[in-house]
Design a protein around this motif. Structure first.
Motif, mmCIF file in Angstrom:
data_model
loop_
_atom_site.group_PDB
_atom_site.id
_atom_site.type_symbol
_atom_site.label_atom_id
_atom_site.label_comp_id
_atom_site.label_asym_id
_atom_site.label_seq_id
_atom_site.Cartn_x
_atom_site.Cartn_y
_atom_site.Cartn_z
ATOM 1 N N ILE A 62 0.833 -1.210 0.000
ATOM 2 C CA ILE A 62 0.000 0.000 0.000
ATOM 3 C C ILE A 62 0.863 1.254 0.000
ATOM 4 O O ILE A 62 0.616 2.206 -0.757
ATOM 5 C CB ILE A 62 -0.962 -0.012 1.208
ATOM 6 C CG1 ILE A 62 -1.983 -1.149 1.048
ATOM 7 C CG2 ILE A 62 -1.666 1.334 1.353
ATOM 8 C CD1 ILE A 62 -2.790 -1.424 2.295
ATOM 9 N N THR A 101 1.314 4.299 -3.094
ATOM 10 C CA THR A 101 0.695 5.590 -2.771
ATOM 11 C C THR A 101 1.701 6.727 -2.637
ATOM 12 O O THR A 101 1.289 7.879 -2.475
ATOM 13 C CB THR A 101 -0.129 5.483 -1.473
ATOM 14 O OG1 THR A 101 0.711 4.969 -0.420
ATOM 15 C CG2 THR A 101 -1.324 4.580 -1.653
ATOM 16 N N LYS A 140 3.902 -3.320 -5.858
ATOM 17 C CA LYS A 140 2.625 -4.058 -5.897
ATOM 18 C C LYS A 140 2.837 -5.564 -5.795
ATOM 19 O O LYS A 140 1.894 -6.299 -5.498
ATOM 20 C CB LYS A 140 1.862 -3.711 -7.186
ATOM 21 C CG LYS A 140 1.355 -2.279 -7.233
ATOM 22 C CD LYS A 140 0.394 -2.057 -8.385
ATOM 23 C CE LYS A 140 1.109 -2.024 -9.721
ATOM 24 N NZ LYS A 140 1.946 -0.827 -9.904
#
Length: 527
Positions: free
Chosen positions: A361, A365, A445
């Motif tokens: 995450i 981001t 990812k």
């Protein structure tokens, strides 16, 4: 009451246990060889001089290793180790555990020579395959030797030292890579490569003077030699009652297994009261899940990943992650015989799930210029490594070293370790395509994948791993025969509280009609 063995029984945790701990502990040195060999490639393939030798010049005027060559160089070691692990069983059964390790070091050394003299990707990869054969042999035989020689009350910790040695090997590789990476000659990569000879010489030299596994000697009908080996492990005389108890219990368990017939690889997959199929699949899958946790992504591609994530000095970050790996394995060594195998595996899987999802995450981001975000990413990678190092890293080896009966132990161990290396190869080969900027380019990812596979680790542990803390190898065999993993706790308590051994179970079977309903193992089949 006959003494239990696990390879060897030491209910008196005193002086007599020390030789067995030291002897079985020394075998863990094979882990340094394993860890160092798998660790150096992460840095070597990023060194300028090595890239000039093996890479291709790109339009920007820099040498780079194409993704297909990078995948081959990194993963081909695991192809060799896969076959080495399979060959480990016949080698360990034919030559013995001790001589088998010496020969494995010789095979490994030949592979190092081939790497050192190579000047092409194909030749270098060939050397990695041969070295992999040696590493695969060692990774199969070392935990086997340790489990058969270590005291039962500390067997988990002793076998866990093998994983600790692997982490030390990885750390040494990172330090050596960092020390030589700026050299402007072939020494930048030849020094890390040739240092591997030292680990092979130390392991082979030590095994030449250590005793053979007494269990292997009993299995081969060499009882007098087994007695001599037990005397070295127990530090006792030839007429010591403790020695007689050890020999009697090993022979009783082996006789029960041999009554079924000589074991082959097909016997590893047999259904029946021995639950060989269940045990073999458990060993193969726990090694598979260990690899699918994603840990080798960090140690194979960590330097590349950190550099592409915008982190400065990726070589130093790689050293830091290896320091965490080494340091946090120590609590695992202590806890495996205190908290137990099953509970630590559950805790470790849960912790890795949380950390890997956070890394994923955070990675998607923030941008490369966000220094605070980069620190968070590195911090949770380190916490994730800490969870792995203290649980799944060492305990997977502990479990595979103790769940198989003697008659199929070498063969089932080889299948389990081969599973480890098969998945290692697959992950090593696929990862460059998953993260390379010119391919799938998952970047951070990819940690969504690793976090999801750790969910599988959690579910697998709950349903397939019984608690075996404090049990001898023969008692572990009894536990598997008379229970299912998620309900095994009651039977384990009965075995420990009543001090039940293989000889007791044999007598109980022979005289069942005369045994009181409350006798030992009375509730075993209902557990």
């Amino acid at each position: 009451m006959p003494a239990a063995v696990g390879g060897t029984n030491f209910d008196l945790k005193g002086r007599s246990a020390l030789p067995a701990i030291l002897i079985s502990g020394f075998a863990a040195f094979g882990g340094i060889l394993y860890g160092y060999d798998t660790g150096i490639i992460s840095g070597v393939k990023e060194m300028d001089y090595w890239l000039e030798d093996f890479g291709t010049l790109n339009p920007e005027g820099k040498y780079k290793l194409p993704p297909q060559d990078e995948a081959l160089i990194v993963s081909i070691l695991s192809a060799g180790t896969f076959f080495g692990a399979l060959f480990g069983a016949p080698m360990a059964d034919y030559f013995g555990r001790r001589v088998g390790l010496v020969l494995s070091c010789l095979v490994f050394s030949v592979g190092v020579i081939l790497q050192a003299v190579s000047h092409s990707v194909g030749f270098y990869a060939g050397g990695r395959v041969v070295a992999g054969l040696g590493v695969g042999l060692i990774s199969c035989i070392v935990p086997m030797y340790q489990s058969e020689c270590a005291p039962k009350w500390i067997r988990g910790g002793v076998v866990a030292c093998y994983q600790w040695a692997i982490t030390i090997g990885l750390l040494i590789a990172a330090i050596v890579n960092n020390a030589t990476k700026d050299r402007n000659d072939a020494g930048s990569w030849l020094i890390p490569t040739c240092l591997q000879f030292a680990w092979a010489i130390i392991l082979a030299g030590g095994m030449l003077i250590l005793p053979e596994s007494p269990r292997y000697l009993v299995q081969k009908g060499r009882e007098e030699q087994a007695r001599t080996a037990f005397q070295r492990l127990l530090r006792c005389g030839p007429n010591d009652p403790e020695l007689e108890e050890e020999i009697a219990d090993v022979k009783a368990a082996l006789a029960a297994e041999l009554a079924i017939g000589n074991a082959s690889y097909l016997d590893c997959f047999k259904l029946g009261p021995g639950k060989n199929l269940q045990r073999t699949l458990t060993g193969m899958f726990i090694q598979a899940w260990q690899q699918l946790s994603g840990i080798n992504f960090i140690f194979y591609y960590g330097t590349t990943f950190f550099r592409r994530s915008g982190i400065s000095k990726p070589f130093l970050i790689t050293i830091a992650t290896n320091v965490v790996n080494v340091g946090m394995t120590i609590p695992g060594i202590w806890a495996v015989d205190k908290a137990g195998r099953r509970s630590l595996l559950l805790i470790g899987a849960a912790g890795m799930i949380i950390c890997e999802y956070i890394v994923a995450i955070v990675g998607v981001t923030i941008d490369e210029s966000n220094q605070a975000g980069q620190k968070v990413l590195v911090a949770f990678v380190c916490i994730y490594i800490a969870f792995f190092a203290s649980t799944w890293g060492p305990i997977a080896w502990v479990v595979t070293g103790e769940i198989f009966p003697q008659s199929i132990r070498a063969k089932a161990m080889s299948l389990s370790v081969a599973s480890n290396w098969l998945w290692n190869f697959g992950i090593g080969f696929a990862t460059p395509y998953l993260v390379d900027e010119d391919k799938v380019n998952l970047g951070s990812k990819v940690f969504f994948i690793w976090g999801s596979t750790c969910v599988g680790c959690l579910v697998f542990t709950y349903f397939c791993i019984p608690e075996t803390k404090g049990l001898s190898l023969e008692q572990v065999d009894m536990l598997y025969r008379h229970s299912v993993p998620w309900k095994a706790a009651a039977l384990r308590r009965e075995i420990l509280s009543n001090n039940i051994h293989a000889v007791d179970e044999k007598e109980n079977v022979h005289h069942k009609e005369h045994v009181d309903p409350s006798a030992k193992l009375s509730d075993a089949d209902s557990v």
